[in-house]
Scaffold this motif. Structure first.
Motif, PDB file in Angstrom:
ATOM      1  N   GLY A  19       0.814  -1.212   0.000  1.00 17.25           N
ATOM      2  CA  GLY A  19       0.000   0.000   0.000  1.00 17.25           C
ATOM      3  C   GLY A  19       0.842   1.255   0.000  1.00 17.25           C
ATOM      4  N   ARG A  20       1.914   1.234   0.783  1.00 15.43           N
ATOM      5  CA  ARG A  20       2.806   2.397   0.797  1.00 15.43           C
ATOM      6  C   ARG A  20       3.494   2.581  -0.556  1.00 15.43           C
ATOM      7  NH1 ARG A  20       4.971   4.142   6.476  1.00 15.43           N
ATOM      8  NH2 ARG A  20       5.787   5.686   5.058  1.00 15.43           N
ATOM      9  N   ALA A  21       3.877   1.458  -1.169  1.00 16.59           N
ATOM     10  CA  ALA A  21       4.513   1.540  -2.489  1.00 16.59           C
ATOM     11  C   ALA A  21       3.553   2.147  -3.504  1.00 16.59           C
ATOM     12  CB  ALA A  21       4.973   0.156  -2.940  1.00 16.59           C
ATOM     13  N   GLU A  22       2.312   1.686  -3.492  1.00 15.64           N
ATOM     14  CA  GLU A  22       1.321   2.199  -4.428  1.00 15.64           C
ATOM     15  C   GLU A  22       1.041   3.684  -4.187  1.00 15.64           C
ATOM     16  OE1 GLU A  22      -0.964   2.401  -7.641  1.00 15.64           O
ATOM     17  OE2 GLU A  22       0.269   0.684  -7.039  1.00 15.64           O
ATOM     18  N   ALA A  23       0.922   4.078  -2.926  1.00 13.90           N
ATOM     19  CA  ALA A  23       0.687   5.491  -2.608  1.00 13.90           C
ATOM     20  C   ALA A  23       1.862   6.354  -3.060  1.00 13.90           C
ATOM     21  CB  ALA A  23       0.452   5.660  -1.106  1.00 13.90           C
ATOM     22  N   THR A  24       3.062   5.837  -2.907  1.00 21.45           N
ATOM     23  CA  THR A  24       4.255   6.586  -3.319  1.00 21.45           C
ATOM     24  C   THR A  24       4.307   6.710  -4.837  1.00 21.45           C
ATOM     25  OG1 THR A  24       5.407   5.803  -1.356  1.00 21.45           O
ATOM     26  CG2 THR A  24       6.766   6.703  -3.115  1.00 21.45           C
ATOM     27  N   ARG A  25       3.938   5.638  -5.538  1.00 18.80           N
ATOM     28  CA  ARG A  25       3.898   5.715  -7.004  1.00 18.80           C
ATOM     29  C   ARG A  25       2.839   6.717  -7.474  1.00 18.80           C
ATOM     30  NH1 ARG A  25       4.493   0.224  -6.438  1.00 18.80           N
ATOM     31  NH2 ARG A  25       6.567  -0.459  -6.998  1.00 18.80           N
ATOM     32  N   THR A  26       1.723   6.762  -6.775  1.00 21.59           N
ATOM     33  CA  THR A  26       0.676   7.722  -7.131  1.00 21.59           C
ATOM     34  C   THR A  26       1.188   9.144  -6.983  1.00 21.59           C
ATOM     35  OG1 THR A  26      -1.055   6.160  -6.464  1.00 21.59           O
ATOM     36  CG2 THR A  26      -1.668   8.493  -6.570  1.00 21.59           C
ATOM     37  N   LYS A  27       1.919   9.399  -5.899  1.00 17.62           N
ATOM     38  CA  LYS A  27       2.503  10.736  -5.712  1.00 17.62           C
ATOM     39  C   LYS A  27       3.514  11.036  -6.802  1.00 17.62           C
ATOM     40  CE  LYS A  27       1.948  10.899  -0.721  1.00 17.62           C
ATOM     41  NZ  LYS A  27       2.616  10.932   0.582  1.00 17.62           N
ATOM     42  N   ALA A  28       4.328  10.039  -7.161  1.00 15.87           N
ATOM     43  CA  ALA A  28       5.333  10.244  -8.204  1.00 15.87           C
ATOM     44  C   ALA A  28       4.674  10.550  -9.543  1.00 15.87           C
ATOM     45  CB  ALA A  28       6.228   9.012  -8.321  1.00 15.87           C
ATOM     46  N   ASP A  29       3.577   9.867  -9.838  1.00 20.25           N
ATOM     47  CA  ASP A  29       2.878  10.094 -11.108  1.00 20.25           C
ATOM     48  C   ASP A  29       2.325  11.505 -11.219  1.00 20.25           C
ATOM     49  OD1 ASP A  29       3.442   7.534 -11.943  1.00 20.25           O
ATOM     50  OD2 ASP A  29       1.476   6.728 -11.361  1.00 20.25           O
ATOM     51  N   ALA A  30       2.074  12.137 -10.081  1.00 17.31           N
ATOM     52  CA  ALA A  30       1.535  13.495 -10.088  1.00 17.31           C
ATOM     53  C   ALA A  30       2.627  14.541 -10.357  1.00 17.31           C
ATOM     54  CB  ALA A  30       0.855  13.800  -8.754  1.00 17.31           C
ATOM     55  N   LEU A  31       3.881  14.112 -10.296  1.00 21.39           N
ATOM     56  CA  LEU A  31       4.982  15.042 -10.505  1.00 21.39           C
ATOM     57  C   LEU A  31       5.474  14.996 -11.946  1.00 21.39           C
ATOM     58  CD1 LEU A  31       7.103  14.309  -7.308  1.00 21.39           C
ATOM     59  CD2 LEU A  31       5.582  16.247  -7.702  1.00 21.39           C
TER      60      LEU A  31
END
Length: 72
Positions: A19-31
């Motif tokens: 879950g943390r990995a997915e949340a971090t990827r979501t944040k990265a995709d927004a950048l």
């Protein structure tokens, strides 16, 4: 100082790390592409590694539990 391991902690749950990995990827995709995005993606990879370690730990615990049942 060393602390005692608490196997009931969410830190031993693979889904926690996934879950943390997915949340971090979501944040990265927004950048936009750049160093910050790259760093977040590397962090997500490390979370995935922690998920695998937690999964391995759980499997070993289950094996140990099964073996201790036979020792009775």
């Amino acid at each position: 100082m060393l602390t005692a391991m608490n196997p009931k902690s969410k830190l031993y749950e693979p889904d926690h790390w996934r879950g943390r990995a997915e949340a971090t990827r979501t944040k990265a995709d927004a950048l936009a592409y750049g160093k910050s995005r790259d760093r977040l993606l590397k962090i997500a990879i490390e979370y995935d590694k922690l998920a695998l370690r937690a999964q391995d730990w759980q499997a070993r615990q289950n094996e140990n539990d099964a073996l201790s049942d036979y020792e009775l």
